[in-house]
Design a protein around this motif. Structure first.
Motif, mmCIF file in Angstrom:
data_model
loop_
_atom_site.group_PDB
_atom_site.id
_atom_site.type_symbol
_atom_site.label_atom_id
_atom_site.label_comp_id
_atom_site.label_asym_id
_atom_site.label_seq_id
_atom_site.Cartn_x
_atom_site.Cartn_y
_atom_site.Cartn_z
ATOM 1 N N THR A 252 0.824 -1.210 0.000
ATOM 2 C CA THR A 252 0.000 0.000 0.000
ATOM 3 C C THR A 252 0.855 1.255 0.000
ATOM 4 O O THR A 252 0.559 2.233 -0.703
ATOM 5 C CB THR A 252 -0.939 -0.004 1.219
ATOM 6 N N ILE A 253 1.943 1.241 0.784
ATOM 7 C CA ILE A 253 2.828 2.403 0.843
ATOM 8 C C ILE A 253 3.490 2.641 -0.509
ATOM 9 O O ILE A 253 3.568 3.775 -0.996
ATOM 10 C CB ILE A 253 3.882 2.202 1.945
ATOM 11 N N VAL A 254 3.974 1.575 -1.153
ATOM 12 C CA VAL A 254 4.608 1.698 -2.467
ATOM 13 C C VAL A 254 3.619 2.236 -3.489
ATOM 14 O O VAL A 254 3.953 3.114 -4.306
ATOM 15 C CB VAL A 254 5.174 0.334 -2.914
ATOM 16 N N ILE A 255 2.396 1.739 -3.458
ATOM 17 C CA ILE A 255 1.384 2.210 -4.406
ATOM 18 C C ILE A 255 1.103 3.694 -4.192
ATOM 19 O O ILE A 255 1.013 4.469 -5.153
ATOM 20 C CB ILE A 255 0.089 1.386 -4.244
ATOM 21 N N GLY A 256 0.970 4.108 -2.933
ATOM 22 C CA GLY A 256 0.702 5.512 -2.655
ATOM 23 C C GLY A 256 1.825 6.418 -3.118
ATOM 24 O O GLY A 256 1.587 7.520 -3.619
ATOM 25 N N ALA A 257 3.059 5.954 -2.949
ATOM 26 C CA ALA A 257 4.212 6.777 -3.321
ATOM 27 C C ALA A 257 4.470 6.768 -4.823
ATOM 28 O O ALA A 257 4.901 7.783 -5.385
ATOM 29 C CB ALA A 257 5.453 6.287 -2.577
ATOM 30 N N ALA A 258 4.212 5.643 -5.492
ATOM 31 C CA ALA A 258 4.606 5.496 -6.897
ATOM 32 C C ALA A 258 3.445 5.598 -7.883
ATOM 33 O O ALA A 258 3.614 6.135 -8.980
ATOM 34 C CB ALA A 258 5.318 4.152 -7.095
ATOM 35 N N LEU A 259 2.273 5.093 -7.516
ATOM 36 C CA LEU A 259 1.164 5.040 -8.469
ATOM 37 C C LEU A 259 0.069 6.062 -8.190
ATOM 38 O O LEU A 259 -0.803 6.272 -9.038
ATOM 39 C CB LEU A 259 0.555 3.629 -8.480
ATOM 40 N N GLY A 260 0.062 6.649 -7.010
ATOM 41 C CA GLY A 260 -0.945 7.658 -6.704
ATOM 42 C C GLY A 260 -1.798 7.285 -5.512
ATOM 43 O O GLY A 260 -2.018 6.104 -5.221
ATOM 44 N N LEU A 261 -2.287 8.303 -4.806
ATOM 45 C CA LEU A 261 -3.064 8.065 -3.602
ATOM 46 C C LEU A 261 -4.408 7.423 -3.903
ATOM 47 O O LEU A 261 -4.939 6.668 -3.090
ATOM 48 C CB LEU A 261 -3.262 9.387 -2.855
ATOM 49 N N ASP A 262 -4.979 7.703 -5.071
ATOM 50 C CA ASP A 262 -6.254 7.083 -5.421
ATOM 51 C C ASP A 262 -6.103 5.576 -5.602
ATOM 52 O O ASP A 262 -6.977 4.794 -5.213
ATOM 53 C CB ASP A 262 -6.839 7.719 -6.671
ATOM 54 N N GLN A 263 -4.958 5.149 -6.182
ATOM 55 C CA GLN A 263 -4.694 3.721 -6.336
ATOM 56 C C GLN A 263 -4.446 3.064 -4.976
ATOM 57 O O GLN A 263 -4.878 1.935 -4.734
ATOM 58 C CB GLN A 263 -3.468 3.506 -7.226
ATOM 59 N N ALA A 264 -3.766 3.776 -4.084
ATOM 60 C CA ALA A 264 -3.529 3.254 -2.737
ATOM 61 C C ALA A 264 -4.844 3.079 -1.988
ATOM 62 O O ALA A 264 -5.021 2.108 -1.233
ATOM 63 C CB ALA A 264 -2.607 4.186 -1.964
ATOM 64 N N ALA A 265 -5.771 4.015 -2.195
ATOM 65 C CA ALA A 265 -7.074 3.926 -1.535
ATOM 66 C C ALA A 265 -7.786 2.639 -1.928
ATOM 67 O O ALA A 265 -8.319 1.906 -1.080
ATOM 68 C CB ALA A 265 -7.933 5.135 -1.894
ATOM 69 N N PHE A 266 -7.807 2.334 -3.236
ATOM 70 C CA PHE A 266 -8.446 1.097 -3.680
ATOM 71 C C PHE A 266 -7.744 -0.130 -3.100
ATOM 72 O O PHE A 266 -8.392 -1.045 -2.585
ATOM 73 C CB PHE A 266 -8.448 0.996 -5.208
ATOM 74 N N TYR A 267 -6.418 -0.169 -3.198
ATOM 75 C CA TYR A 267 -5.679 -1.365 -2.805
ATOM 76 C C TYR A 267 -5.868 -1.663 -1.327
ATOM 77 O O TYR A 267 -6.026 -2.824 -0.930
ATOM 78 C CB TYR A 267 -4.191 -1.191 -3.125
ATOM 79 N N PHE A 268 -5.873 -0.628 -0.507
ATOM 80 C CA PHE A 268 -6.054 -0.810 0.933
ATOM 81 C C PHE A 268 -7.428 -1.397 1.222
ATOM 82 O O PHE A 268 -7.578 -2.320 2.041
ATOM 83 C CB PHE A 268 -5.887 0.532 1.644
#
Length: 474
Positions: A252-268
């Protein structure tokens, strides 16, 4: 052994009430986590919700690391109960306090430094100080949870953080959103941080009431060899905590930092939905492990094999049925959080497969840990982690969220396989769900038992299981 027989066996055990309380709290925690996520997703825009998720994941990960292994050290060495020698408890608590002071002190110092330079940091790192403050509170909470576990006080151990904090967080986020006072993801995160601080303070007050403050002095001493052993174990536990923290939050941290916070929101969100499928595994951890240990205490290895196989098969079947349901209705569940999340339904399916794989291997990692395989597991997982990082980087670049989910699935399967190999060699037990499908076994446990019939392993296993049983049921 039928389900009715297992339940009857459980009811006959002295600690059955504690096990039931622990499992109920874990189930309640999973449901309430879902409710908090749902409340936050409706209270915040997608990007702000992603910021909330990013800070929460980072803070939780750092909190697990900077407790510096003391939550495990206190479970392993604290002596409680009538007639036991308590002379080393005060020394142990002083050691715990020094390590915790170091860990939380570093986090608070980091929070102060990052706050002073926040204007020079890009988003979301300009809110790093909030995650560090949360991590300091979370580390203390993690220690107190385990301290109360060893006293058998399951409600005081789990209820404040797993139940009360989550209910209060859902109500607070909903209330702030309804009144227009919720200004963004950072504000939502500060709200849950304050609430976590309140329930942790409640636990801390109970700790002081129980232990007093005498342990801050010089009462109770241990020899130098014991203190060196505690330091050595602390470093070992820190290393394991780093791996556990990375396993739970790194993606989740990698996604938020590299792919965007919206993608991190979904993944979490998707990861937490998939984790519902691991509740059967939680049932094994809280209920099945003491029953399995009892078989070893009676040198009943065949009985332990039957129980492990049936529990693993049951947890696997339940998880698989849940995964099949989510494969069909998962997109509708995701829409409850955000309509855009449904487009990643295939990623949710892979995360569900990862959860099902954990259920397939049953209590393998627990059997390894109570059997003395901690060093083996740490070395094996560390080697796997290097390959995992390379796989995570490569698949993320090519396949995005799907690649990250596949990398996580591969890591889970590989970690459980190395635990299974050790359990078969040490315990001569097949912990996989397929153990009930004789003679179609990956390992022939009967052949290994016959070849080791003269090496006294059951007696050794009985001793270790007895020691591990206290930790597992605490």
């Amino acid at each position: 052994m039928s389900l009715r027989r297992i339940i009857a066996d459980l009811r006959g055990r002295p600690g059955a009430g504690r096990f039931a309380s622990a499992f109920t709290s874990r189930l309640g925690s999973a449901v309430l986590s879902f409710v908090v996520l749902l409340a936050a997703s409706h209270a915040l825009p997608t990007t702000e919700y992603g910021l909330y998720v990013f800070l929460f994941s980072l803070g939780s990960a750092l909190g697990l690391v900077f407790v510096l292994g003391q939550q495990i050290l206190v479970v392993k060495h604290y002596r409680s109960g009538v007639g036991l020698d308590h002379h080393g408890n005060n020394a142990l608590l002083r050691v715990n306090a020094r390590w915790l002071l170091l860990g939380t002190g570093l986090l608070i110092a980091g929070a102060a430094a990052s706050f002073l330079i926040r204007d020079r940091l890009p988003s979301p790192y300009d809110q790093l100080h909030a995650a560090l403050i949360f991590a300091a509170i979370f580390a203390l909470s993690e220690y107190l949870q385990n301290y109360f576990r060893i006293h058998g006080r399951i409600n005081l151990s789990l209820t404040p953080r797993e139940i009360i904090w989550r209910i209060a967080s859902a109500l607070a986020l909903g209330g702030l959103a309804a009144t227009g006072l919720l200004l963004g993801g950072a504000a939502a995160f500060w709200a849950v941080t304050v609430l976590l601080g309140a329930v942790t303070l409640y636990q801390l007050l109970h700790f002081v009431r129980d232990e007093g403050l005498d342990w801050l002095g010089n009462s109770g001493r241990t020899d130098a060899a014991t203190r060196r052993q505690w330091r050595k174990e602390s470093w070992y536990f820190i290393a394991n905590n780093c791996l556990n923290s990375a396993s739970a939050y790194l993606e989740t941290i990698v996604i938020g930092a590299a792919l965007g916070l919206d993608q991190a929101a979904f993944y979490f969100v998707a990861l937490r939905i998939a984790m519902f499928l691991t509740l059967p595994v939680a049932a094994i951890d809280t209920v099945g492990i003491p029953m399995i240990a009892a078989r070893f205490q009676a040198s009943d290895v065949p009985g332990a094999q039957r129980l492990v196989g049936r529990l693993s098969a049951a947890s696997f079947i339940i998880s698989l049925m849940g995964a099949l349901c989510l494969a069909v209705i998962g997109d509708h569940v995701l829409v409850l959080f955000n309509a855009d999340f449904a487009q990643h339904h295939d990623v949710l399916v892979v995360l569900c497969l990862s959860a099902v794989s954990l259920a397939f291997f049953g209590p393998g990692s627990w059997l390894l840990m109570i059997g003395g395989g901690e060093r083996y597991f740490l070395i094996g997982r560390s080697i796997l982690f290097v390959f995992y990082l390379a796989l995570l980087y490569g698949l993320a670049r090519v396949y995005g969220l799907m690649g990250i989910a596949v990398a996580g699935l591969s890591m889970n399967v590989a970690s459980n396989l190395i635990a299974t190999v050790w359990v078969m060699r040490r315990w001569t037990i097949d912990n996989m769900a397929t153990a009930v499908l004789r003679p179609f076994l990956l390992f022939d446990a009967r052949r290994i038992r016959r070849s080791s019939a003269t090496d006294h392993r059951p007696a050794a296993a009985s001793r270790i299981a007895l020691e591990g049983n206290g930790e597992a049921s605490a």
